[in-house]
Design an enzyme around this catalytic site. Structure first.
Site, mmCIF file in Angstrom:
data_model
loop_
_atom_site.group_PDB
_atom_site.id
_atom_site.type_symbol
_atom_site.label_atom_id
_atom_site.label_comp_id
_atom_site.label_asym_id
_atom_site.label_seq_id
_atom_site.Cartn_x
_atom_site.Cartn_y
_atom_site.Cartn_z
ATOM 1 N N CYS A 32 -9.006 5.493 -8.777
ATOM 2 C CA CYS A 32 -9.622 6.820 -8.875
ATOM 3 C C CYS A 32 -10.506 6.901 -10.116
ATOM 4 C CB CYS A 32 -8.545 7.907 -8.905
ATOM 5 S SG CYS A 32 -9.230 9.551 -9.107
ATOM 6 N N GLY A 80 -5.589 3.767 -15.186
ATOM 7 C CA GLY A 80 -6.220 4.791 -14.333
ATOM 8 C C GLY A 80 -6.472 4.333 -12.912
ATOM 9 N N GLY A 81 -6.385 3.017 -12.670
ATOM 10 C CA GLY A 81 -6.505 2.512 -11.300
ATOM 11 C C GLY A 81 -7.842 2.835 -10.648
ATOM 12 N N GLU A 94 0.143 -3.026 -16.143
ATOM 13 C CA GLU A 94 -1.191 -2.874 -15.540
ATOM 14 C C GLU A 94 -2.002 -4.136 -15.832
ATOM 15 O OE1 GLU A 94 -2.988 -0.732 -13.461
ATOM 16 O OE2 GLU A 94 -4.404 -2.374 -13.763
ATOM 17 N N HIS A 141 -19.280 39.958 -2.289
ATOM 18 C CA HIS A 141 -20.599 39.711 -1.708
ATOM 19 C C HIS A 141 -21.571 39.339 -2.820
ATOM 20 C CE1 HIS A 141 -24.091 40.273 0.852
ATOM 21 N NE2 HIS A 141 -24.625 41.039 -0.081
HETATM 22 C C1 LIG Z 1 -15.319 4.139 -3.713
HETATM 23 C C2 LIG Z 1 -14.097 5.007 -3.570
HETATM 24 C C3 LIG Z 1 -14.222 6.384 -3.583
HETATM 25 C C4 LIG Z 1 -13.096 7.184 -3.450
HETATM 26 N N1 LIG Z 1 -13.248 8.544 -3.464
HETATM 27 C C5 LIG Z 1 -12.162 9.333 -3.337
HETATM 28 C C6 LIG Z 1 -12.274 10.752 -3.358
HETATM 29 O O1 LIG Z 1 -13.368 11.304 -3.484
HETATM 30 N N2 LIG Z 1 -11.152 11.492 -3.252
HETATM 31 C C7 LIG Z 1 -9.925 10.920 -3.112
HETATM 32 O O2 LIG Z 1 -8.935 11.649 -3.016
HETATM 33 N N3 LIG Z 1 -9.778 9.580 -3.076
HETATM 34 C C8 LIG Z 1 -10.858 8.773 -3.180
HETATM 35 N N4 LIG Z 1 -10.702 7.417 -3.169
HETATM 36 C C9 LIG Z 1 -9.350 6.841 -2.986
HETATM 37 C C10 LIG Z 1 -8.548 6.919 -4.297
HETATM 38 O O3 LIG Z 1 -9.257 6.280 -5.323
HETATM 39 C C11 LIG Z 1 -7.160 6.279 -4.120
HETATM 40 O O4 LIG Z 1 -6.577 6.774 -2.941
HETATM 41 C C12 LIG Z 1 -6.287 6.690 -5.293
HETATM 42 O O5 LIG Z 1 -6.832 6.247 -6.503
HETATM 43 C C13 LIG Z 1 -4.837 6.227 -5.158
HETATM 44 O O6 LIG Z 1 -4.617 4.992 -5.707
HETATM 45 P P1 LIG Z 1 -3.154 4.467 -6.031
HETATM 46 O O7 LIG Z 1 -2.391 5.466 -6.830
HETATM 47 O O8 LIG Z 1 -2.546 4.004 -4.787
HETATM 48 O O9 LIG Z 1 -3.415 3.188 -6.910
HETATM 49 P P2 LIG Z 1 -4.706 2.733 -7.676
HETATM 50 O O10 LIG Z 1 -5.366 3.872 -8.347
HETATM 51 O O11 LIG Z 1 -5.499 1.900 -6.770
HETATM 52 O O12 LIG Z 1 -4.098 1.839 -8.846
HETATM 53 C C14 LIG Z 1 -3.479 0.609 -8.636
HETATM 54 C C15 LIG Z 1 -3.403 -0.125 -9.962
HETATM 55 O O13 LIG Z 1 -2.496 -1.211 -9.831
HETATM 56 C C16 LIG Z 1 -2.994 -2.321 -10.572
HETATM 57 N N5 LIG Z 1 -2.359 -3.514 -10.024
HETATM 58 C C17 LIG Z 1 -2.468 -4.015 -8.763
HETATM 59 N N6 LIG Z 1 -1.657 -5.083 -8.613
HETATM 60 C C18 LIG Z 1 -1.025 -5.270 -9.808
HETATM 61 C C19 LIG Z 1 -0.058 -6.204 -10.270
HETATM 62 N N7 LIG Z 1 0.456 -7.149 -9.477
HETATM 63 N N8 LIG Z 1 0.347 -6.123 -11.556
HETATM 64 C C20 LIG Z 1 -0.138 -5.164 -12.386
HETATM 65 N N9 LIG Z 1 -1.040 -4.236 -11.985
HETATM 66 C C21 LIG Z 1 -1.472 -4.287 -10.714
HETATM 67 C C22 LIG Z 1 -4.503 -2.240 -10.323
HETATM 68 O O14 LIG Z 1 -5.201 -2.948 -11.338
HETATM 69 C C23 LIG Z 1 -4.739 -0.744 -10.371
HETATM 70 O O15 LIG Z 1 -5.060 -0.309 -11.676
HETATM 71 C C24 LIG Z 1 -11.815 6.585 -3.311
HETATM 72 C C25 LIG Z 1 -11.689 5.189 -3.315
HETATM 73 C C26 LIG Z 1 -12.815 4.401 -3.445
HETATM 74 C C27 LIG Z 1 -12.645 2.908 -3.451
#
Ligand SMILES: Cc1cc2nc3c(=O)[nH]c(=O)nc-3n(C[C@H](O)[C@H](O)[C@H](O)COP(=O)(O)OP(=O)(O)OC[C@H]3O[C@@H](n4cnc5c(N)ncnc54)[C@H](O)[C@@H]3O)c2cc1C
Length: 464
Positions: free
Chosen positions: A43, A40-41, A35, A448
């Site tokens: 979300c 936690g990315g 990471e 209700h």
């Molecule tokens: C403002 C906002 C509000 C949102 N609200 C909602 C909601 O209410 N409900 C909902 O379901 N979804 C919501 N989403 C969408 C949701 O956050 C994402 O769909 C979800 O987190 C899925 O992400 P993911 O698992 O694809 O990866 P992510 O959670 O995006 O994680 C990717 C990780 O990879 C890491 N990374 C990237 N490239 C590299 C690399 N080369 N080397 C090492 N690490 C790397 C990043 O640092 C990051 O930590 C929202 C998004 C945003 C931006």
């Protein structure tokens, strides 16, 4: 010789990567998770959790300000303490990250967490840049890409120099913007717009299309748009932004092209909420034989395998609906197929989602537009929220419920616009999963007076 070797290498601590690391390690595989930023990315750090935490503050402020409608008298005017709101959000995020870090306890023999940027150097080899001076090489049997997306910034003259905000940087703002201009009328733009309106900002949302939430039916958009305008939000449609500038006094100007001619909008802050860009471009995917589409989203099959079959892509980086629950389901697909000899597919799964505006929007299954476009026979019934008993007691009367039913009386889809819409939508999703006929909900005994009582009566127009 590589510095590390493992059974499974996970790139990105997203909504699929974290549970997958735990599941694979518990199954006895050696796992390395890489990471480059926070655990936690999106979300946890700049998506669902922080936005809904801030929205909760905005909603509470709105309730306090409108308490008079329910006979409550307050001493003075309610105001927002923005640093306190942000600090509350930060504390919550810190706890979530701490809990996640526990999964990578150094004492656990099967899991290793590396901090740094990962990129392929070969089909099974990764280089992790841990700092400017230090990098490590990893050899892995299987690789799982869960790198997510980042804000997409459009190429508009003057934008780069305008000190604009993204959906990530706005989460740390310490003051209430005087006039926040928002580029983009998708769900994220709307949630931020209403949130800051309630904190006290003037808000203008600028959208290139002819309505907000372009994928939703017109009646849903119109009702939500009216609610936002009633809240005092200005909406500008069919607008192409030609130029952004900021003068010495700090005032922003957006020059727009609209069907009615040129227009200039002035504001104090600008939020760019025009979509996301996949984090695939710095992974050196060519070295591994992984293919992307023209927008950079990684191409996968129904089991989420890329063109190189030992490499998987999970979550937002492979395109499609970008939601936490979809990324988490990607984890289930990979886990079941790899560890439980399953045949789980990432295609053709239900797509529930919720927009956290007021009124909230909960969506499941087909919209009316989709049913028409696909030539699917349906009947539709609508129920205004004000006709549900609960609405009389709480005073929340904005919105409507819309259900689509097929010729076999089974539910095809629903749009719920109103209080607790996400939860009501989920009840309908359960009924759809169980293939219930609508009459079973119509005749079900429901406690209700709760919002779900609307499920007894929403079908009324089907019989007419
Ligand atoms: C403002 C906002 C509000 C949102 N609200 C909602 C909601 O209410 N409900 C909902 O379901 N979804 C919501 N989403 C969408 C949701 O956050 C994402 O769909 C979800 O987190 C899925 O992400 P993911 O698992 O694809 O990866 P992510 O959670 O995006 O994680 C990717 C990780 O990879 C890491 N990374 C990237 N490239 C590299 C690399 N080369 N080397 C090492 N690490 C790397 C990043 O640092 C990051 O930590 C929202 C998004 C945003 C931006």
């Amino acid at each position: 010789m590589p510095d590390y070797s493992c059974d499974a290498l996970i790139i990105g601590s997203g909504q699929a990567g974290n549970p997958l690391a735990t599941a694979l390690a518990e199954a006895g595989r050696t796992v390395i998770l890489v990471e480059e930023a926070q655990l936690g990315g999106s979300c946890v750090n700049y998506g669902c959790v922080p936005t809904k935490t801030l929205l909760a503050s905005a909603e509470r402020l709105h309730q306090v300000r409108t308490a008079g409608e329910l006979g409550i008298r307050l001493g003075g005017a309610a105001t927002v303490d923005m640093p306190a709101v942000i600090a509350r959000k930060d504390a919550l995020l810190a706890t979530s990250r701490k809990n996640l870090a526990k999964n990578f306890d150094p004492k656990h023999e099967n899991t290793t967490l590396l901090r740094g940027h990962a990129a392929f150097t070969g089909p099974h080899e990764i280089l992790v840049q841990e700092s400017k001076e230090h990098s490590s090489t990893i050899k892995a049997k299987q690789i799982f890409i869960n790198t997510g997306t980042r804000p997409a910034v459009p190429n508009i003259p003057g934008l780069a120099e305008s000190d604009y905000l993204t959906t990530t940087t706005l989460l740390d703002i310490q003051e209430v913007p005087e006039h926040l201009l928002i580029l983009g009328g998708g769900y994220i733009g709307l949630e931020f717009g209403q949130m800051f309106r309630r904190f006290g900002s003037r808000i203008t949302i600028i959208e290139t299309g002819h309505q907000l939430l372009e994928r939703e039916d017109d009646d849903v958009c119109e009702c939500l748009q009216k609610a936002l305008v009633d809240d005092g939000i200005e909406l500008v449609f069919d607008a192409q932004t030609q130029r952004v500038s900021r003068n010495e006094a700090g005032e922003l100007t957006l020059t727009l092209d609209t069907p009615k001619g040129g227009r200039r909008l002035h504001g104090s802050h600008l939020l760019v909420a025009t979509g996301r860009h996949p984090n695939s471009d710095t992974l050196n995917l060519e070295a591994a034989g992984v293919k992307t589409d023209e927008k950079g989203y990684i191409q996968v099959n129904s089991k989420l395998q890329t063109a190189a079959r030992h490499i998987y892509a999970l979550g937002d980086v492979h395109g499609g609906p970008q939601f936490t629950h979809i990324s988490y389901d990607d984890f289930r697909v990979v886990r079941d197929n790899l560890l439980h000899r399953g045949h789980r597919s990432a295609k053709q799964r239900p797509l529930p989602y919720c927009v956290f505006t007021d009124p909230q929007l909960g969506r499941i299954g087909l919209s009316e537009d989709q049913a028409k476009a696909q030539g699917i026979k349906y009947r539709v019934s609508k129920l205004p929220v004000r006709k549900i008993g609960r609405a009389q007691q709480t005073g929340e009367q904005t919105g409507f419920w819309k259900v689509l039913v097929g010729p076999d009386d089974r539910i095809l889809g629903a749009a719920i616009l109103g209080p607790e819409a996400g939860d009501i939508m989920t009840i309908l999703q359960v009924a759809m999963t169980g293939r219930l006929r609508y009459q079973q909900l119509q005749n079900m005994v429901i406690a209700h007076p709760i919002w779900a009582e609307g499920l007894n009566v929403v079908w009324k127009e089907l019989a007419e």
